[in-house]
Design an enzyme around this catalytic site. Structure first.
Site, short mmCIF file in Angstrom:
data_model
loop_
_atom_site.label_atom_id
_atom_site.label_comp_id
_atom_site.label_asym_id
_atom_site.label_seq_id
_atom_site.Cartn_x
_atom_site.Cartn_y
_atom_site.Cartn_z
N GLN A 1 0.79 -1.25 0.00
CA GLN A 1 0.00 0.00 0.00
C GLN A 1 0.81 1.30 0.00
O GLN A 1 0.49 2.23 -0.72
CB GLN A 1 -0.95 0.00 1.21
CG GLN A 1 -1.89 1.16 1.21
CD GLN A 1 -2.87 1.22 2.37
OE1 GLN A 1 -3.44 2.25 2.64
NE2 GLN A 1 -3.09 0.13 3.07
N GLU B 1 1.12 -1.46 8.22
CA GLU B 1 0.28 -0.35 8.70
C GLU B 1 0.14 -0.29 10.23
O GLU B 1 0.48 0.70 10.87
CB GLU B 1 -1.11 -0.48 8.06
CG GLU B 1 -2.17 0.45 8.61
CD GLU B 1 -1.91 1.90 8.26
OE1 GLU B 1 -1.62 2.19 7.09
OE2 GLU B 1 -2.00 2.76 9.17
N ASP C 1 0.48 3.60 6.10
CA ASP C 1 0.79 3.30 4.69
C ASP C 1 0.51 4.49 3.78
O ASP C 1 1.41 5.08 3.21
CB ASP C 1 -0.08 2.12 4.23
CG ASP C 1 0.48 0.79 4.71
OD1 ASP C 1 1.67 0.73 5.03
OD2 ASP C 1 -0.28 -0.19 4.77
N GLY D 1 -8.68 19.97 19.83
CA GLY D 1 -8.33 21.33 19.44
C GLY D 1 -8.55 22.38 20.52
O GLY D 1 -8.48 23.57 20.24
N GLY D 2 -8.83 21.96 21.74
CA GLY D 2 -9.02 22.94 22.79
C GLY D 2 -10.47 23.34 22.99
O GLY D 2 -10.80 24.04 23.95
N1 CAO Z 1 11.92 -9.55 -9.03
C1 CAO Z 1 12.53 -10.40 -8.19
N2 CAO Z 1 12.47 -10.31 -6.85
C2 CAO Z 1 11.73 -9.30 -6.36
C3 CAO Z 1 11.08 -8.37 -7.17
C4 CAO Z 1 11.19 -8.53 -8.57
N3 CAO Z 1 10.59 -7.70 -9.41
N4 CAO Z 1 10.44 -7.47 -6.38
C5 CAO Z 1 10.69 -7.85 -5.12
N5 CAO Z 1 11.47 -8.94 -5.10
C6 CAO Z 1 12.00 -9.64 -3.93
C7 CAO Z 1 12.86 -8.78 -3.06
O1 CAO Z 1 14.11 -8.59 -3.63
C8 CAO Z 1 12.88 -9.58 -1.78
O2 CAO Z 1 13.90 -10.55 -1.88
P1 CAO Z 1 15.12 -10.66 -0.81
O3 CAO Z 1 14.47 -10.91 0.51
O4 CAO Z 1 15.89 -11.81 -1.29
O5 CAO Z 1 15.87 -9.39 -0.80
C9 CAO Z 1 11.56 -10.34 -1.82
O6 CAO Z 1 10.96 -10.03 -3.08
C10 CAO Z 1 10.57 -10.01 -0.74
O7 CAO Z 1 10.45 -8.62 -0.54
P2 CAO Z 1 10.02 -8.08 0.89
O8 CAO Z 1 10.93 -8.67 1.92
O9 CAO Z 1 9.96 -6.60 0.80
O10 CAO Z 1 8.54 -8.65 1.01
P3 CAO Z 1 7.79 -9.18 2.32
O11 CAO Z 1 6.45 -9.60 1.81
O12 CAO Z 1 8.54 -10.18 3.09
O13 CAO Z 1 7.65 -7.87 3.24
C11 CAO Z 1 6.89 -5.65 3.75
C12 CAO Z 1 6.64 -6.94 2.95
C13 CAO Z 1 5.85 -4.65 3.31
C14 CAO Z 1 6.75 -5.93 5.23
C15 CAO Z 1 8.30 -5.12 3.43
O14 CAO Z 1 8.43 -4.97 2.05
C16 CAO Z 1 8.61 -3.79 4.11
O15 CAO Z 1 8.88 -3.73 5.30
N6 CAO Z 1 8.60 -2.68 3.32
C17 CAO Z 1 8.95 -1.38 3.81
C18 CAO Z 1 7.86 -0.81 4.65
C19 CAO Z 1 6.55 -0.69 3.92
O16 CAO Z 1 6.45 -0.17 2.85
N7 CAO Z 1 5.53 -1.21 4.56
C20 CAO Z 1 4.19 -0.95 4.06
C21 CAO Z 1 3.56 -2.15 3.61
S1 CAO Z 1 1.93 -1.76 3.13
O17 CAO Z 1 1.05 -2.33 4.40
#
Ligand code: CAO
Length: 403
Positions: free
Chosen positions: A5, A127, A156, A234-235
């Site tokens: 998001q 979030e 988010d 807001g008071g």
């Molecule tokens: N091709 C190949 N690999 C890809 C890719 C692509 N186009 N896009 C993403 N990936 C891979 C990443 O490289 C990552 O691999 P590694 O772990 O080997 O580096 C893998 O996908 C997983 O990505 P992730 O760790 O970001 O995904 P997750 O689902 O485990 O975590 C989230 C999700 C949101 C918790 C994490 O991305 C995060 O903390 N983001 C920053 C904060 C944020 O934006 N949070 C808001 C989320 S909205 O509620």
């Protein structure tokens, strides 16, 4: 390079402002939200479609050789790279900021992370985690309730909006300096920014009790800003009061603010003209100790009327108020349809769906909301038209699993 998001809200706004947003997704899977909370089998979810309007979708794996070459070409051609993967994910793909800068010194590289530099910088964050760690949850809820998260996605979407501001400032800076820069926004920071008034109150609390909080009369304070239910921040005293039909309609309520300047009109309309000459009621200080009673008397009046009629009566009296509008009412509100804030969009697989359009209105640049892309819908088009690849190169990249 955005998913879920926070990142997509940012790039969706940029797309509505006219940017050509190319969404890079993992081949075969795409953004995880495409399949999350699906309401129709095998069709992109509303979660995805409502966050990815006006974008083009390209599938690309920068971890393959051909994918890395294509990603490098994209960095050369594009103005802004936005990402919100886990800390270090883009570095692990082989593209740390130093390399991105080297490839294109004009590139603006913008990221959302859960936390800024410090002990938690490596954490993954969603979030509700951000609402808890940014000060929203500790200050939201009834006086005696558990900490609560709000329905507004301040962690988010709130962070995404902050990132938009950073990107636009960096683009403007680039116009003057010719250089791109790194833009980062931590979800904890964005939530704390939105909870600024609560940090204000934390410092006021050190100097004495917070008179506008319910705890002033009932129970006192501890060391930190408490949850204040629906008391106005807001008071001016404010409260949610029932309206006609509350017994069966969970949204038959209205928020009324008993602002000092409008109090005489409010007292008169609820039938309490007597308060105006009564020293027990005719100053904000005197009323402060009787707010529960004052609002119970206001409620006796509001329960005789529909919430929209209460609003129509209070607005001409300059009494600030807000009916509790349900999502159903907002979806059906003609004025929001008229301004393009609520829009109906046609999707080739799901048919018509409602979405929230651009809440930021520009007089010379109205935003037309276009449907979200299917996974990889524009891969060939972008590789050919933006990067100049020929059919042979595209075919080879596909064979390698890079696209
Ligand atoms: N091709 C190949 N690999 C890809 C890719 C692509 N186009 N896009 C993403 N990936 C891979 C990443 O490289 C990552 O691999 P590694 O772990 O080997 O580096 C893998 O996908 C997983 O990505 P992730 O760790 O970001 O995904 P997750 O689902 O485990 O975590 C989230 C999700 C949101 C918790 C994490 O991305 C995060 O903390 N983001 C920053 C904060 C944020 O934006 N949070 C808001 C989320 S909205 O509620």
């Amino acid at each position: 390079m955005t998913h879920v998001q926070s990142g997509p809200t940012c790039t969706q706004i940029l797309a509505w402002f006219g940017a050509d947003v190319i969404k890079i997704e993992r081949p075969g899977e795409g953004d995880a939200t495409r399949s999350q909370l699906r309401d129709i089998p095998d069709v992109d979810s509303l979660y995805f479609t409502m966050l990815n309007s006006n974008k083009r979708s390209v599938t690309l794996n920068p971890k393959t050789d051909a994918g890395a070459r294509i990603f490098t070409r994209l960095i050369e051609e594009c103005d802004v790279l936005v990402e919100n993967y886990a800390p270090g994910a883009i570095d692990r793909m082989g593209f740390p900021w130093e390399k991105i800068q080297q490839i294109n010194p004009r590139m603006i590289y913008a990221s959302v992370k859960g936390f800024g530099p410090g002990p938690y910088e490596d954490c993954k964050v969603y979030e509700n985690v951000a609402q808890c760690t940014g000060g929203a949850a500790s200050t939201t809820g009834e006086v005696d309730s558990l900490p609560l998260v709000t329905g507004a996605q301040i962690g988010d979407s709130g962070t995404g909006m902050h990132l938009v501001a950073g990107i636009l400032a960096a683009l403007f800076h680039r116009e003057k300096s010719g250089r791109g820069q790194r833009v980062t926004c931590a979800m904890q920071d964005a939530v704390l920014n939105l909870c600024r008034v609560k940090l204000r109150d934390q410092q006021r609390l050190a100097r004495g009790p917070l008179m506008e909080y319910p705890q002033f009369l009932n129970g006192g304070f501890s060391h930190a800003v408490p949850r204040a239910g629906n008391a106005s921040g807001g008071g001016h005293p404010g409260s949610v009061v029932r309206c006609k039909g509350w017994e069966t309609d969970p949204d038959a309520y209205i928020y009324v603010i008993a602002q000092a300047g409008a109090f005489p009109a409010l007292a008169r309309v609820i039938g309490h003209e007597d308060w105006l000459n009564d020293p027990e009621f005719n100053t904000p200080e005197a009323r402060l100790h009787k707010l529960d009673y004052v609002f119970s008397e206001i409620e006796k009046w509001t329960t005789t009327m529909d919430k929209m009629d209460v609003m129509a009566t209070l607005n001409p009296l300059n009494v600030p108020n807000g009916p509790i509008l349900s999502m159903k009412e907002l979806a059906e509100e003609p004025a929001l349809r008229e301004t393009g804030t609520v829009v109906e969009v046609e999707h080739p697989e799901r048919g018509k769906y409602l979405t929230v359009g651009n809440p930021i209105k520009l007089s010379d640049s109205p935003a037309e909301v276009r449907r979200s892309p299917l996974l990889g819908e524009h891969t060939d088009e972008v590789l050919r038209d933006v990067l100049g690849l020929d059919d042979k190169e595209i075919h080879a990249a596909r064979r390698e699993g890079a696209i």
